[in-house]
Design a protein around this motif. Structure first.
Motif, PDB file in Angstrom:
ATOM      1  N   LEU A 225     -33.561   9.037   1.667  1.00 49.96           N
ATOM      2  CA  LEU A 225     -32.739   9.543   0.563  1.00 49.96           C
ATOM      3  C   LEU A 225     -31.451  10.182   1.074  1.00 49.96           C
ATOM      4  O   LEU A 225     -30.356   9.902   0.574  1.00 49.96           O
ATOM      5  N   THR A 226     -31.591  11.029   2.088  1.00 52.83           N
ATOM      6  CA  THR A 226     -30.403  11.683   2.648  1.00 52.83           C
ATOM      7  C   THR A 226     -29.453  10.659   3.250  1.00 52.83           C
ATOM      8  O   THR A 226     -28.229  10.729   3.062  1.00 52.83           O
ATOM      9  N   GLY A 227     -30.008   9.698   3.963  1.00 56.38           N
ATOM     10  CA  GLY A 227     -29.185   8.673   4.587  1.00 56.38           C
ATOM     11  C   GLY A 227     -28.437   7.821   3.581  1.00 56.38           C
ATOM     12  O   GLY A 227     -27.255   7.508   3.772  1.00 56.38           O
ATOM     13  N   VAL A 228     -29.096   7.440   2.497  1.00 52.77           N
ATOM     14  CA  VAL A 228     -28.460   6.596   1.482  1.00 52.77           C
ATOM     15  C   VAL A 228     -27.314   7.342   0.811  1.00 52.77           C
ATOM     16  O   VAL A 228     -26.216   6.795   0.636  1.00 52.77           O
ATOM     17  N   ILE A 229     -27.540   8.602   0.423  1.00 48.76           N
ATOM     18  CA  ILE A 229     -26.473   9.380  -0.202  1.00 48.76           C
ATOM     19  C   ILE A 229     -25.319   9.578   0.775  1.00 48.76           C
ATOM     20  O   ILE A 229     -24.138   9.469   0.407  1.00 48.76           O
ATOM     21  N   GLY A 230     -25.643   9.860   2.038  1.00 50.05           N
ATOM     22  CA  GLY A 230     -24.599  10.008   3.038  1.00 50.05           C
ATOM     23  C   GLY A 230     -23.795   8.731   3.213  1.00 50.05           C
ATOM     24  O   GLY A 230     -22.557   8.770   3.327  1.00 50.05           O
ATOM     25  N   PHE A 231     -24.478   7.586   3.216  1.00 55.95           N
ATOM     26  CA  PHE A 231     -23.786   6.304   3.360  1.00 55.95           C
ATOM     27  C   PHE A 231     -22.859   6.039   2.179  1.00 55.95           C
ATOM     28  O   PHE A 231     -21.709   5.606   2.353  1.00 55.95           O
ATOM     29  N   LEU A 232     -23.329   6.319   0.970  1.00 52.97           N
ATOM     30  CA  LEU A 232     -22.511   6.082  -0.221  1.00 52.97           C
ATOM     31  C   LEU A 232     -21.273   6.986  -0.236  1.00 52.97           C
ATOM     32  O   LEU A 232     -20.177   6.547  -0.594  1.00 52.97           O
ATOM     33  N   LEU A 233     -21.455   8.252   0.169  1.00 47.33           N
ATOM     34  CA  LEU A 233     -20.311   9.156   0.222  1.00 47.33           C
ATOM     35  C   LEU A 233     -19.325   8.719   1.309  1.00 47.33           C
ATOM     36  O   LEU A 233     -18.099   8.779   1.109  1.00 47.33           O
TER      37      LEU A 233
ATOM     38  N   PHE B  18     -17.424  20.485   7.517  1.00 43.69           N
ATOM     39  CA  PHE B  18     -17.492  20.622   6.067  1.00 43.69           C
ATOM     40  C   PHE B  18     -16.550  21.717   5.573  1.00 43.69           C
ATOM     41  O   PHE B  18     -15.726  21.505   4.673  1.00 43.69           O
ATOM     42  N   ALA B  19     -16.640  22.912   6.173  1.00 39.42           N
ATOM     43  CA  ALA B  19     -15.837  24.047   5.715  1.00 39.42           C
ATOM     44  C   ALA B  19     -14.360  23.834   6.023  1.00 39.42           C
ATOM     45  O   ALA B  19     -13.493  24.146   5.195  1.00 39.42           O
ATOM     46  N   SER B  20     -14.059  23.321   7.195  1.00 38.89           N
ATOM     47  CA  SER B  20     -12.665  23.146   7.591  1.00 38.89           C
ATOM     48  C   SER B  20     -12.003  21.985   6.865  1.00 38.89           C
ATOM     49  O   SER B  20     -10.778  21.943   6.735  1.00 38.89           O
ATOM     50  N   GLY B  21     -12.806  21.042   6.393  1.00 36.95           N
ATOM     51  CA  GLY B  21     -12.255  19.878   5.711  1.00 36.95           C
ATOM     52  C   GLY B  21     -12.068  20.056   4.223  1.00 36.95           C
ATOM     53  O   GLY B  21     -11.744  19.104   3.517  1.00 36.95           O
ATOM     54  N   GLY B  22     -12.302  21.276   3.720  1.00 36.09           N
ATOM     55  CA  GLY B  22     -12.086  21.509   2.300  1.00 36.09           C
ATOM     56  C   GLY B  22     -13.351  21.625   1.493  1.00 36.09           C
ATOM     57  O   GLY B  22     -13.314  21.652   0.255  1.00 36.09           O
ATOM     58  N   GLY B  23     -14.499  21.684   2.166  1.00 38.26           N
ATOM     59  CA  GLY B  23     -15.758  21.863   1.454  1.00 38.26           C
ATOM     60  C   GLY B  23     -16.083  20.700   0.539  1.00 38.26           C
ATOM     61  O   GLY B  23     -15.853  19.535   0.876  1.00 38.26           O
ATOM     62  N   SER B  24     -16.564  21.021  -0.650  1.00 38.98           N
ATOM     63  CA  SER B  24     -17.002  19.984  -1.590  1.00 38.98           C
ATOM     64  C   SER B  24     -15.856  19.191  -2.185  1.00 38.98           C
ATOM     65  O   SER B  24     -16.082  18.185  -2.852  1.00 38.98           O
ATOM     66  N   ALA B  25     -14.622  19.624  -1.944  1.00 37.86           N
ATOM     67  CA  ALA B  25     -13.464  18.918  -2.506  1.00 37.86           C
ATOM     68  C   ALA B  25     -13.027  17.731  -1.665  1.00 37.86           C
ATOM     69  O   ALA B  25     -12.197  16.937  -2.093  1.00 37.86           O
ATOM     70  N   ASN B  26     -13.582  17.596  -0.443  1.00 38.95           N
ATOM     71  CA  ASN B  26     -13.178  16.531   0.468  1.00 38.95           C
ATOM     72  C   ASN B  26     -14.381  15.664   0.801  1.00 38.95           C
ATOM     73  O   ASN B  26     -15.391  16.153   1.289  1.00 38.95           O
ATOM     74  N   LEU B  27     -14.291  14.367   0.533  1.00 39.57           N
ATOM     75  CA  LEU B  27     -15.445  13.482   0.696  1.00 39.57           C
ATOM     76  C   LEU B  27     -15.883  13.333   2.145  1.00 39.57           C
ATOM     77  O   LEU B  27     -17.076  13.223   2.425  1.00 39.57           O
ATOM     78  N   THR B  28     -14.937  13.338   3.074  1.00 44.85           N
ATOM     79  CA  THR B  28     -15.318  13.204   4.479  1.00 44.85           C
ATOM     80  C   THR B  28     -16.121  14.412   4.936  1.00 44.85           C
ATOM     81  O   THR B  28     -17.203  14.282   5.523  1.00 44.85           O
ATOM     82  N   GLY B  29     -15.579  15.617   4.652  1.00 39.76           N
ATOM     83  CA  GLY B  29     -16.302  16.822   5.002  1.00 39.76           C
ATOM     84  C   GLY B  29     -17.624  16.930   4.266  1.00 39.76           C
ATOM     85  O   GLY B  29     -18.634  17.366   4.820  1.00 39.76           O
ATOM     86  N   LEU B  30     -17.629  16.502   3.006  1.00 43.20           N
ATOM     87  CA  LEU B  30     -18.851  16.544   2.203  1.00 43.20           C
ATOM     88  C   LEU B  30     -19.922  15.646   2.790  1.00 43.20           C
ATOM     89  O   LEU B  30     -21.102  16.001   2.838  1.00 43.20           O
ATOM     90  N   THR B  31     -19.519  14.477   3.280  1.00 44.51           N
ATOM     91  CA  THR B  31     -20.473  13.552   3.884  1.00 44.51           C
ATOM     92  C   THR B  31     -21.110  14.154   5.125  1.00 44.51           C
ATOM     93  O   THR B  31     -22.334  14.131   5.296  1.00 44.51           O
ATOM     94  N   VAL B  32     -20.267  14.711   5.999  1.00 37.48           N
ATOM     95  CA  VAL B  32     -20.782  15.334   7.222  1.00 37.48           C
ATOM     96  C   VAL B  32     -21.670  16.520   6.881  1.00 37.48           C
ATOM     97  O   VAL B  32     -22.762  16.698   7.455  1.00 37.48           O
TER      98      VAL B  32
END
Length: 401
Positions: free
Chosen positions: A160-168, A269-283
């Motif tokens: 589940l975690t992997g699939v969501i991470g892949f989609l993001l 995650f925090a340095s990339g803008g938190g939940s507002a940035n998809l790359t940081g959100l994925t990591v």
């Protein structure tokens, strides 16, 4: 590992030599409540976070530093710890039902219906970021999986975690932006803040307006919560939390892996803008479970020390009535920040907002200790139990009848 009568018995509160181990789980749940409050309080204090933009009224380096630390240490970790404990508690309910010879499914479905209704009321009246409705729906999935082996539960959780991470990650590489128009988002944040500063009608209307956006957020949080449920289920089947000493090597491995990888991901995650940035959100999404697990492992080991046992004695009552305290957090935040009460929304710096959250939590810990000396359940727990059992359970403790 399938559920059977040969599984080791669950540790019951009040059994000889086992009270402290049950209290440890309650204390861990109480810590999760604090972490959740420290994350959620920002959404009561300002309307901007719901639109994924910072409040321009609090733009100093110290304001940004506070927000960065919350994203680094708590965001995406707090609710995973709470979800893990939900899955763990589910195994205790399974064992309790088996010992009493009652069917778990009808009772648990009623419980999830009651939890869903509480969640809807919570989302509309107090906090549109409610997680109870999601837990209620995912709880039915957990019920359907109650006979799966531990290995299967763990594989599904990782998948589940992997699939969501892949989609993001796919969305991030395609150039998808979560905030497509920053100016419009800032204007929306201002409107939301003004709505929170209004009376009860204005606050409820704002909650209802934001519900569709929160559904989108839960499309990501939901699968992660289910993953945490399954990890908690696996831990419960292995009695991980009731045998800390016997599992110390495993807990140490969790810390050795979880802290370096989890913190590295949290920095991105925090340095990339938190939940507002998809790359940081994925990591962050892929590494947050490791950091949350490391937190839990460290706390469980600490609770076995002399100082830790004193902390457990203070925190455990709050964990025993965690549903009441979760709802109570929202009620107190509404009274402090919205126009229903003091109307501080949009006027308080992030550091002060966190101090207010700590004060709210301290009040809850003290109130919980006083309540649990007189009553067997928290008020919300009692209502949910009454609905589940279709009868009015005794509320007062034996010493206060």
């Amino acid at each position: 590992m399938t559920f059977s009568s040969k599984d080791p018995p669950v540790v019951l509160e009040g059994s000889p030599g086992t009270f402290s181990r049950i209290a440890n789980v309650d204390a861990l749940r109480a810590v999760a409540l604090l972490l959740i409050l420290l994350v959620n309080v920002a959404f009561f204090a300002s309307g901007y976070p719901f639109h994924l933009v910072p409040d321009p009224a609090h733009d100093s380096w110290s304001d940004h530093a506070v927000g960065w630390l919350v994203e680094l240490l708590l965001a995406m970790k707090a609710y995973l710890l709470f979800a893990f404990l939900f899955g763990y508690s589910f195994t205790l309910q399974l064992d309790s039902a088996a010992r009493r010879g009652v069917a778990i499914a009808p009772r648990f479905r009623r419980r999830m219906v009651g939890l869903f209704v509480l969640g809807i009321l919570h989302a509309v009246l107090l906090f549109q970021g409610d997680i109870l409705t999601t837990y209620a729906l995912l709880g039915l999935v957990l019920l359907a999986m109650r006979r799966v082996r531990v290995g299967t539960a763990l594989r599904v959780a990782v998948l589940l975690t992997g699939v969501i991470g892949f989609l993001l990650a796919l969305a991030a590489t395609s150039g998808t932006q979560l905030v497509t128009d920053p100016a419009a988002a800032l204007a929306a944040g201002q409107r939301s803040t003004e709505a929170l500063q209004g009376g009860i009608g204005s606050v409820i209307a704002e909650h209802v307006r934001q519900l569709p956006a929160m559904v989108g957020t839960l499309l990501v949080q939901g699968p992660l919560a289910l993953s945490a449920f399954l990890f908690g289920y696996a831990a419960g089947r292995r009695r991980l939390l009731t045998d800390v000493v016997g599992n110390r090597q495993l807990l140490r491995r969790v810390q050795r892996v979880g802290y370096p990888i989890g913190l590295a991901g949290a920095v991105v995650f925090a340095s990339g803008g938190g939940s507002a940035n998809l790359t940081g959100l994925t990591v962050g999404l892929l590494t947050a479970p490791l950091l949350a697990a490391a937190y839990a492992a460290s706390l469980l080991e600490f609770f076995e020390t002399d100082r830790g046992r004193r902390v457990v004695a203070v925190l455990a009552p709050a964990g025993r009535m965690s549903l009441s305290n979760y709802l109570g957090q929202s009620l107190l935040c509404v009274l402090v920040f919205t126009g229903v009460g003091l109307g501080l929304a949009g006027t308080v710096a992030p550091a002060v907002v966190l101090l207010i959250a700590v004060a709210i939590y301290a009040v809850q810990v003290a109130a919980s200790a006083a309540w649990m000396t007189r009553f067997r359940y928290g008020p919300a727990e009692w209502l949910l139990r009454a609905w589940t059992e279709q009868r009015w359970p005794r509320l007062r403790s034996a010493d206060h009848t």
